[in-house]
Design a protein around this motif. Sequence first.
Motif, mmCIF file in Angstrom:
data_model
loop_
_atom_site.group_PDB
_atom_site.id
_atom_site.type_symbol
_atom_site.label_atom_id
_atom_site.label_comp_id
_atom_site.label_asym_id
_atom_site.label_seq_id
_atom_site.Cartn_x
_atom_site.Cartn_y
_atom_site.Cartn_z
ATOM 1 N N ASN A 1 4.571 1.539 7.083
ATOM 2 C CA ASN A 1 3.147 1.246 7.281
ATOM 3 C C ASN A 1 2.494 2.084 8.371
ATOM 4 O O ASN A 1 1.293 2.355 8.316
ATOM 5 N N ILE A 2 3.270 2.468 9.397
ATOM 6 C CA ILE A 2 2.707 3.261 10.488
ATOM 7 C C ILE A 2 3.130 4.720 10.384
ATOM 8 O O ILE A 2 2.440 5.619 10.865
ATOM 9 N N GLY A 3 4.278 4.944 9.738
ATOM 10 C CA GLY A 3 4.743 6.323 9.585
ATOM 11 C C GLY A 3 5.489 6.851 10.789
ATOM 12 O O GLY A 3 5.609 8.062 10.973
ATOM 13 N N MET B 1 0.849 -1.199 0.000
ATOM 14 C CA MET B 1 0.000 0.000 0.000
ATOM 15 C C MET B 1 0.888 1.253 0.000
ATOM 16 O O MET B 1 1.749 1.401 0.865
ATOM 17 N N ASP B 2 0.719 2.130 -1.025
ATOM 18 C CA ASP B 2 1.593 3.300 -1.123
ATOM 19 C C ASP B 2 1.176 4.385 -0.131
ATOM 20 O O ASP B 2 0.111 4.328 0.492
ATOM 21 N N LYS B 3 2.051 5.399 0.020
ATOM 22 C CA LYS B 3 1.827 6.441 1.017
ATOM 23 C C LYS B 3 0.591 7.277 0.697
ATOM 24 O O LYS B 3 -0.101 7.740 1.604
ATOM 25 N N ARG B 4 0.315 7.483 -0.600
ATOM 26 C CA ARG B 4 -0.857 8.272 -0.987
ATOM 27 C C ARG B 4 -2.145 7.591 -0.526
ATOM 28 O O ARG B 4 -3.052 8.234 0.019
ATOM 29 N N THR B 5 -2.217 6.266 -0.747
ATOM 30 C CA THR B 5 -3.408 5.505 -0.330
ATOM 31 C C THR B 5 -3.558 5.528 1.181
ATOM 32 O O THR B 5 -4.662 5.698 1.706
ATOM 33 N N ILE B 6 -2.425 5.371 1.892
ATOM 34 C CA ILE B 6 -2.456 5.408 3.353
ATOM 35 C C ILE B 6 -2.966 6.757 3.849
ATOM 36 O O ILE B 6 -3.769 6.844 4.782
ATOM 37 N N LYS B 7 -2.511 7.838 3.193
ATOM 38 C CA LYS B 7 -2.931 9.185 3.587
ATOM 39 C C LYS B 7 -4.428 9.389 3.359
ATOM 40 O O LYS B 7 -5.132 9.953 4.207
ATOM 41 N N ILE B 8 -4.926 8.898 2.207
ATOM 42 C CA ILE B 8 -6.355 9.033 1.886
ATOM 43 C C ILE B 8 -7.202 8.258 2.895
ATOM 44 O O ILE B 8 -8.202 8.764 3.417
ATOM 45 N N LEU B 9 -6.791 7.020 3.181
ATOM 46 C CA LEU B 9 -7.528 6.196 4.146
ATOM 47 C C LEU B 9 -7.493 6.829 5.537
ATOM 48 O O LEU B 9 -8.474 6.776 6.280
ATOM 49 N N GLY B 10 -6.348 7.450 5.874
ATOM 50 C CA GLY B 10 -6.235 8.128 7.160
ATOM 51 C C GLY B 10 -7.197 9.300 7.279
ATOM 52 O O GLY B 10 -7.806 9.519 8.338
ATOM 53 N N GLU B 11 -7.349 10.059 6.182
ATOM 54 C CA GLU B 11 -8.277 11.191 6.187
ATOM 55 C C GLU B 11 -9.728 10.722 6.274
ATOM 56 O O GLU B 11 -10.538 11.306 6.992
ATOM 57 N N ILE B 12 -10.050 9.646 5.544
ATOM 58 C CA ILE B 12 -11.415 9.088 5.610
ATOM 59 C C ILE B 12 -11.724 8.643 7.033
ATOM 60 O O ILE B 12 -12.812 8.914 7.573
ATOM 61 N N LYS B 13 -10.760 7.976 7.667
ATOM 62 C CA LYS B 13 -10.933 7.534 9.052
ATOM 63 C C LYS B 13 -11.142 8.733 9.980
ATOM 64 O O LYS B 13 -12.006 8.713 10.869
ATOM 65 N N ALA B 14 -10.340 9.808 9.767
ATOM 66 C CA ALA B 14 -10.441 10.998 10.622
ATOM 67 C C ALA B 14 -11.833 11.619 10.528
ATOM 68 O O ALA B 14 -12.438 11.967 11.550
ATOM 69 N N TYR B 15 -12.372 11.740 9.312
ATOM 70 C CA TYR B 15 -13.701 12.335 9.133
ATOM 71 C C TYR B 15 -14.784 11.437 9.719
ATOM 72 O O TYR B 15 -15.782 11.928 10.256
ATOM 73 N N PHE B 16 -14.594 10.125 9.619
ATOM 74 C CA PHE B 16 -15.564 9.191 10.199
ATOM 75 C C PHE B 16 -15.577 9.323 11.721
ATOM 76 O O PHE B 16 -16.644 9.384 12.348
ATOM 77 N N VAL B 17 -14.386 9.399 12.328
ATOM 78 C CA VAL B 17 -14.286 9.536 13.787
ATOM 79 C C VAL B 17 -14.860 10.876 14.235
ATOM 80 O O VAL B 17 -15.554 10.961 15.254
ATOM 81 N N ILE B 18 -14.587 11.950 13.481
ATOM 82 C CA ILE B 18 -15.152 13.270 13.800
ATOM 83 C C ILE B 18 -16.680 13.209 13.781
ATOM 84 O O ILE B 18 -17.352 13.769 14.656
ATOM 85 N N THR B 19 -17.229 12.501 12.793
ATOM 86 C CA THR B 19 -18.691 12.366 12.689
ATOM 87 C C THR B 19 -19.262 11.658 13.920
ATOM 88 O O THR B 19 -20.292 12.070 14.463
ATOM 89 N N LEU B 20 -18.586 10.607 14.379
ATOM 90 C CA LEU B 20 -19.036 9.904 15.595
ATOM 91 C C LEU B 20 -18.961 10.830 16.811
ATOM 92 O O LEU B 20 -19.856 10.822 17.668
ATOM 93 N N GLY B 21 -17.893 11.624 16.889
ATOM 94 C CA GLY B 21 -17.762 12.571 17.996
ATOM 95 C C GLY B 21 -18.874 13.608 17.985
ATOM 96 O O GLY B 21 -19.435 13.945 19.034
#
Length: 286
Positions: A247-249, A1-21
């Motif tokens: 993988n973790i950065g 998994m390349d860094k761009r994909t990891i970054k995109i997935l990280g942003e999607i996760k962040a917005y999902f967690v913000i929505t739950l909050g």
Amino acid sequence: MDKRTIKILGEIKAYFVITLGLLCYVLGWDVFLIPNNMVGGGVTGISAILLYALKVPVSISFFCINLILLSIALKVLGKGFGVKTVYAIIAASIMFQIVPHYIPQAFIEEIAIKNGKLLCAIFGGVMSGLGIGVCFSQGGSTGGTDIIALMITKYRNVSPGKILLLIDIFIIASSLLVPAKDIVDASGAVIGKESIGQRLATILYGYILIGAVSYTLDLYLSGTRQSLQLFIFSQKYGEIADSVLNNIGHGVTVFDGQGWYTKRENKVLMVIIRKTDLPALYKVVK
């Protein structure tokens, strides 16, 4: 998994967690606070006062006030000011409009109103503080008076916490300007107005509320931001170090080590990592 994909997935996760909050934050208000005619701090507190006094829906006043503050902030703080904050304000406004329709009145009566205002102030404050903390941990914010604090601290050497506290104290005290609420009996007939003692009690509950919000927010953030120092002993230190980095950065420090019993040379990895990233590190090592 390349860094761009990891970054995109990280942003999607962040917005999902913000929505739950945000959902936790809105539920705290819609279940425990608004049904008890309570007033808290921030823009939501102002919106609650407008609801009680003028019957303006919280979703509308919350969005409009934040929109004005955001417009000012973009000029004062620059265009780089919080995309996630803009998302949070829009999402919270929509939730304040939609969520109340899906909460049965019988549920609110049973879990909130019958338990008294003191417990509701505490429970509502804990849920609100947790929701704000979740948003903060992902780089977001619920906007509101946070924006005012950021603008003031840009030009004045004043603690943001003190500014927010003063604003919240003023907002809660201003609930005295709201006309006294009618008191009705079991049949629905009006039997009088709220006394000054009852109105002062509402202010006291408001101060308990912001105390619960502040304590929960600090407790959550101090927990999620806490870091750990780990030492990893393995013959596959090279593979583990590369995987942690890619993988973790996270950075890895490599030391030379020697087992005193075996007298064998080895490499030791040291990683400093947040508690929230610990499961990912365990997975890499395994």
